[in-house]
Design a protein around this motif. Structure first.
Motif, PDB file in Angstrom:
ATOM      1  N   LEU A  17       0.883  -1.168   0.000  1.00 54.54           N
ATOM      2  CA  LEU A  17       0.000   0.000   0.000  1.00 54.54           C
ATOM      3  C   LEU A  17       0.918   1.215   0.000  1.00 54.54           C
ATOM      4  CD1 LEU A  17      -2.429   1.854   0.472  1.00 54.54           C
ATOM      5  CD2 LEU A  17      -2.367   1.208   2.890  1.00 54.54           C
ATOM      6  N   GLY A  18       0.847   2.017  -1.075  1.00 55.60           N
ATOM      7  CA  GLY A  18       1.754   3.148  -1.245  1.00 55.60           C
ATOM      8  C   GLY A  18       2.891   2.726  -2.157  1.00 55.60           C
ATOM      9  N   VAL A  19       2.622   2.752  -3.448  1.00 51.65           N
ATOM     10  CA  VAL A  19       3.538   2.180  -4.444  1.00 51.65           C
ATOM     11  C   VAL A  19       4.353   3.277  -5.135  1.00 51.65           C
ATOM     12  CG1 VAL A  19       3.605   0.871  -6.617  1.00 51.65           C
ATOM     13  CG2 VAL A  19       1.918   0.278  -4.879  1.00 51.65           C
ATOM     14  N   LYS A  78       9.403   1.679  -6.792  1.00 53.64           N
ATOM     15  CA  LYS A  78      10.810   1.423  -6.461  1.00 53.64           C
ATOM     16  C   LYS A  78      10.972   0.217  -5.518  1.00 53.64           C
ATOM     17  CE  LYS A  78      14.185   4.558  -4.649  1.00 53.64           C
ATOM     18  NZ  LYS A  78      14.473   5.927  -4.250  1.00 53.64           N
ATOM     19  N   PHE A  79      10.197   0.172  -4.449  1.00 51.15           N
ATOM     20  CA  PHE A  79      10.298  -0.943  -3.507  1.00 51.15           C
ATOM     21  C   PHE A  79       9.488  -2.149  -4.024  1.00 51.15           C
ATOM     22  CE2 PHE A  79       9.375  -2.947   0.762  1.00 51.15           C
ATOM     23  CZ  PHE A  79      10.681  -3.313   1.037  1.00 51.15           C
ATOM     24  N   ALA A  80       8.346  -1.858  -4.648  1.00 51.11           N
ATOM     25  CA  ALA A  80       7.478  -2.944  -5.158  1.00 51.11           C
ATOM     26  C   ALA A  80       8.243  -3.821  -6.146  1.00 51.11           C
ATOM     27  CB  ALA A  80       6.241  -2.348  -5.818  1.00 51.11           C
ATOM     28  N   PHE A  96      -1.600  -1.292  -4.168  1.00 50.11           N
ATOM     29  CA  PHE A  96      -2.638  -0.312  -3.823  1.00 50.11           C
ATOM     30  C   PHE A  96      -2.060   1.099  -3.857  1.00 50.11           C
ATOM     31  CE2 PHE A  96      -3.939  -4.162  -1.543  1.00 50.11           C
ATOM     32  CZ  PHE A  96      -5.299  -4.224  -1.806  1.00 50.11           C
ATOM     33  N   ASP A  97      -2.641   1.946  -4.663  1.00 50.74           N
ATOM     34  CA  ASP A  97      -2.244   3.364  -4.670  1.00 50.74           C
ATOM     35  C   ASP A  97      -3.313   4.152  -5.424  1.00 50.74           C
ATOM     36  OD1 ASP A  97      -0.722   5.925  -5.040  1.00 50.74           O
ATOM     37  OD2 ASP A  97       0.920   4.721  -4.255  1.00 50.74           O
ATOM     38  N   THR A  98      -3.423   5.429  -5.090  1.00 48.18           N
ATOM     39  CA  THR A  98      -4.286   6.294  -5.909  1.00 48.18           C
ATOM     40  C   THR A  98      -3.626   6.509  -7.271  1.00 48.18           C
ATOM     41  OG1 THR A  98      -3.159   8.282  -5.174  1.00 48.18           O
ATOM     42  CG2 THR A  98      -5.081   7.577  -3.866  1.00 48.18           C
ATOM     43  N   PHE A  99      -2.282   6.368  -7.292  1.00 50.70           N
ATOM     44  CA  PHE A  99      -1.429   6.725  -8.437  1.00 50.70           C
ATOM     45  C   PHE A  99      -1.673   8.184  -8.834  1.00 50.70           C
ATOM     46  CE2 PHE A  99      -1.784   2.094  -8.551  1.00 50.70           C
ATOM     47  CZ  PHE A  99      -0.451   1.726  -8.581  1.00 50.70           C
ATOM     48  N   ARG A 128      -8.901  13.651   2.055  1.00 51.65           N
ATOM     49  CA  ARG A 128      -9.499  13.222   3.333  1.00 51.65           C
ATOM     50  C   ARG A 128      -8.397  12.843   4.332  1.00 51.65           C
ATOM     51  NH1 ARG A 128     -13.428   9.123   0.181  1.00 51.65           N
ATOM     52  NH2 ARG A 128     -11.797   9.488  -1.369  1.00 51.65           N
ATOM     53  N   ASP A 129      -7.373  12.134   3.833  1.00 52.05           N
ATOM     54  CA  ASP A 129      -6.258  11.733   4.714  1.00 52.05           C
ATOM     55  C   ASP A 129      -5.436  12.953   5.133  1.00 52.05           C
ATOM     56  OD1 ASP A 129      -6.982   9.078   4.360  1.00 52.05           O
ATOM     57  OD2 ASP A 129      -5.546   8.746   2.731  1.00 52.05           O
ATOM     58  N   VAL A 130      -5.232  13.859   4.182  1.00 53.94           N
ATOM     59  CA  VAL A 130      -4.408  15.050   4.462  1.00 53.94           C
ATOM     60  C   VAL A 130      -5.085  15.917   5.526  1.00 53.94           C
ATOM     61  CG1 VAL A 130      -3.461  17.174   3.467  1.00 53.94           C
ATOM     62  CG2 VAL A 130      -3.318  15.028   2.186  1.00 53.94           C
ATOM     63  N   PHE A 180      -8.647   5.071  -3.816  1.00 54.85           N
ATOM     64  CA  PHE A 180      -8.518   5.387  -2.390  1.00 54.85           C
ATOM     65  C   PHE A 180      -8.585   4.122  -1.534  1.00 54.85           C
ATOM     66  CE2 PHE A 180     -10.802   6.781   1.576  1.00 54.85           C
ATOM     67  CZ  PHE A 180      -9.751   7.506   2.116  1.00 54.85           C
ATOM     68  N   PHE A 181      -7.509   3.844  -0.818  1.00 55.36           N
ATOM     69  CA  PHE A 181      -7.489   2.745   0.152  1.00 55.36           C
ATOM     70  C   PHE A 181      -8.070   3.280   1.463  1.00 55.36           C
ATOM     71  CE2 PHE A 181      -5.864   0.134   3.517  1.00 55.36           C
ATOM     72  CZ  PHE A 181      -5.831  -1.133   2.988  1.00 55.36           C
ATOM     73  N   PRO A 182      -8.973   2.592   2.138  1.00 54.09           N
ATOM     74  CA  PRO A 182      -9.308   1.175   2.049  1.00 54.09           C
ATOM     75  C   PRO A 182     -10.433   0.809   1.087  1.00 54.09           C
ATOM     76  CG  PRO A 182     -10.250   2.094   4.051  1.00 54.09           C
ATOM     77  CD  PRO A 182      -9.528   3.217   3.367  1.00 54.09           C
ATOM     78  N   LEU A 206       3.593  -1.416   4.052  1.00 53.56           N
ATOM     79  CA  LEU A 206       2.724  -0.239   4.192  1.00 53.56           C
ATOM     80  C   LEU A 206       3.612   0.993   4.076  1.00 53.56           C
ATOM     81  CD1 LEU A 206       0.428  -1.308   7.198  1.00 53.56           C
ATOM     82  CD2 LEU A 206      -0.016  -1.514   4.747  1.00 53.56           C
ATOM     83  N   ASP A 207       3.473   1.699   2.964  1.00 54.43           N
ATOM     84  CA  ASP A 207       4.331   2.874   2.717  1.00 54.43           C
ATOM     85  C   ASP A 207       3.476   4.029   2.199  1.00 54.43           C
ATOM     86  OD1 ASP A 207       6.427   4.571   2.376  1.00 54.43           O
ATOM     87  OD2 ASP A 207       7.438   3.424   0.810  1.00 54.43           O
ATOM     88  N   ALA A 208       2.409   4.325   2.973  1.00 53.48           N
ATOM     89  CA  ALA A 208       1.477   5.376   2.536  1.00 53.48           C
ATOM     90  C   ALA A 208       1.720   6.695   3.258  1.00 53.48           C
ATOM     91  CB  ALA A 208       0.043   4.909   2.754  1.00 53.48           C
ATOM     92  N   ASP A 209       2.711   6.754   4.097  1.00 55.40           N
ATOM     93  CA  ASP A 209       3.175   7.971   4.791  1.00 55.40           C
ATOM     94  C   ASP A 209       2.240   8.510   5.883  1.00 55.40           C
ATOM     95  OD1 ASP A 209       5.232   7.788   3.018  1.00 55.40           O
ATOM     96  OD2 ASP A 209       4.790   9.618   1.916  1.00 55.40           O
ATOM     97  N   LEU A 210       0.951   8.499   5.615  1.00 52.51           N
ATOM     98  CA  LEU A 210       0.010   9.211   6.488  1.00 52.51           C
ATOM     99  C   LEU A 210      -0.695   8.271   7.480  1.00 52.51           C
ATOM    100  CD1 LEU A 210      -1.694  11.441   3.737  1.00 52.51           C
ATOM    101  CD2 LEU A 210       0.487  11.783   4.910  1.00 52.51           C
TER     102      LEU A 210
HETATM  103  C1  SAM Z   1       6.076   7.523  -0.198  1.00 50.99           C
HETATM  104  S1  SAM Z   1       5.014   7.093  -1.501  1.00 50.99           S
HETATM  105  C2  SAM Z   1       5.357   5.385  -1.713  1.00 50.99           C
HETATM  106  C3  SAM Z   1       6.795   5.110  -2.057  1.00 50.99           C
HETATM  107  C4  SAM Z   1       7.038   3.753  -2.640  1.00 50.99           C
HETATM  108  N1  SAM Z   1       6.710   2.661  -1.739  1.00 50.99           N
HETATM  109  C5  SAM Z   1       8.469   3.599  -3.135  1.00 50.99           C
HETATM  110  O1  SAM Z   1       9.062   2.525  -2.988  1.00 50.99           O
HETATM  111  O2  SAM Z   1       9.024   4.543  -3.702  1.00 50.99           O
HETATM  112  C6  SAM Z   1       3.421   7.119  -0.743  1.00 50.99           C
HETATM  113  C7  SAM Z   1       2.302   6.680  -1.666  1.00 50.99           C
HETATM  114  O3  SAM Z   1       1.142   6.388  -0.877  1.00 50.99           O
HETATM  115  C8  SAM Z   1      -0.002   6.643  -1.662  1.00 50.99           C
HETATM  116  N2  SAM Z   1      -1.173   6.778  -0.776  1.00 50.99           N
HETATM  117  C9  SAM Z   1      -1.234   7.486   0.378  1.00 50.99           C
HETATM  118  N3  SAM Z   1      -2.479   7.391   0.906  1.00 50.99           N
HETATM  119  C10 SAM Z   1      -3.198   6.585   0.091  1.00 50.99           C
HETATM  120  C11 SAM Z   1      -4.540   6.095   0.127  1.00 50.99           C
HETATM  121  N4  SAM Z   1      -5.413   6.399   1.110  1.00 50.99           N
HETATM  122  N5  SAM Z   1      -4.962   5.283  -0.870  1.00 50.99           N
HETATM  123  C12 SAM Z   1      -4.105   4.930  -1.874  1.00 50.99           C
HETATM  124  N6  SAM Z   1      -2.820   5.376  -1.962  1.00 50.99           N
HETATM  125  C13 SAM Z   1      -2.371   6.197  -0.991  1.00 50.99           C
HETATM  126  C14 SAM Z   1       0.368   7.928  -2.398  1.00 50.99           C
HETATM  127  O4  SAM Z   1      -0.406   8.094  -3.562  1.00 50.99           O
HETATM  128  C15 SAM Z   1       1.877   7.718  -2.694  1.00 50.99           C
HETATM  129  O5  SAM Z   1       2.088   7.229  -3.989  1.00 50.99           O
END
Ligand code: SAM
Length: 228
Positions: free
Chosen positions: A71-73, A77-79, A94-97, A103-105, A144-146, A161-165
């Protein structure tokens, strides 16, 4: 990209090339695999990548059944590494791309976790799939995840899980942990990253609610790992 990041990237690149050229490994913990390996000079996070490789071996040795996910692609790079270490398993992406969802922000800002201002919109499903070693095993779920996870009833052996927020990370733990096979792992990026305080909050809250532990690791993003 700022001048500092450019400089840091240059140092990473040169250090990676130097180590590779001189066949110097940072640690001997992967020697038991008797595999030749190249240090990726474009992605110099030895600890994160080597830990992924080690847990993929544990999962293989235990012959666990299940899928893998991130989640957070962003650009993958990591995927790309998840796909290469788990070539026979489906990889759910999973990503909005299109970057963070507002909403998360809004939660981030209200809680003073982070500004949520980083832009991750310069990517696409097509661009990500193009750089995957086994794109036929990838299942991109754009949006949008979930919400994008609704109806998925699979078992998982590894999840990043790499979605930052805070919101998506907490939702990711709630969704994936019950579906994690015993012996499986969840990596949570940014646990020890001051720029994204919600990541730590999500892990601490979830682990306290579920009465489970986690291990912080000293990779460049300050990840934490949960295992079952
Ligand atoms: C730091 S980046 C991921 C970096 C990636 N894993 C890499 O290896 O470079 C964070 C990603 O999380 C995604 N993201 C954050 N919240 C999300 C959500 N609720 N649904 C889907 N994607 C989300 C963003 O769109 C963004 O692409």
């Amino acid at each position: 990209m700022g001048i500092y990041r450019l400089f840091a990237k240059g140092i990473n690149y040169l250090a990676g090339r130097g180590l590779q050229k001189n066949k110097i490994a940072i640690a001997g913990s992967l020697d038991f695999l008797h595999r030749s390996r190249k240090i990726d000079s474009n992605y110099f996070d030895y600890i994160r990548l080597a830990t992924l490789e080690l847990v993929s071996e544990e999962i293989k040795q235990k012959q666990l059944q299940g899928e893998v996910a991130e989640l957070g692609v962003y650009k993958g790079k990591f995927a790309r590494y998840i796909n290469s270490y788990f070539p026979e398993r489906n990889l759910y992406l999973f990503d909005t791309f299109e970057g963070f969802d507002k909403r998360d922000v809004s939660v981030e800002q209200k809680q003073n976790f982070s500004s949520g201002a980083q832009d991750f919109s310069d990517t696409s499903v097509e661009a990500v799939l193009k750089q995957m070693p086994f794109p036929e095993k990838c299942i991109p779920l754009k949006g949008f995840f979930p919400q994008t996870a609704e109806g998925i009833e699979k078992r998982f052996v590894f999840v990043s899980l790499d979605a930052d927020l805070y919101e998506p990370i907490y939702a990711g733990l709630r969704f994936f942990y019950p579906k994690l096979e015993r012996g499986g792992y969840i990596f949570i990026h940014d646990f020890n990253n001051d720029a994204y305080k919600g990541a730590r909050k999500a892990v601490e809250q979830f682990c306290s609610e579920e009465n489970i532990g986690f291990v912080p690791i000293p990779d460049s993003g300050g990840s934490a790992i949960i295992s079952k």
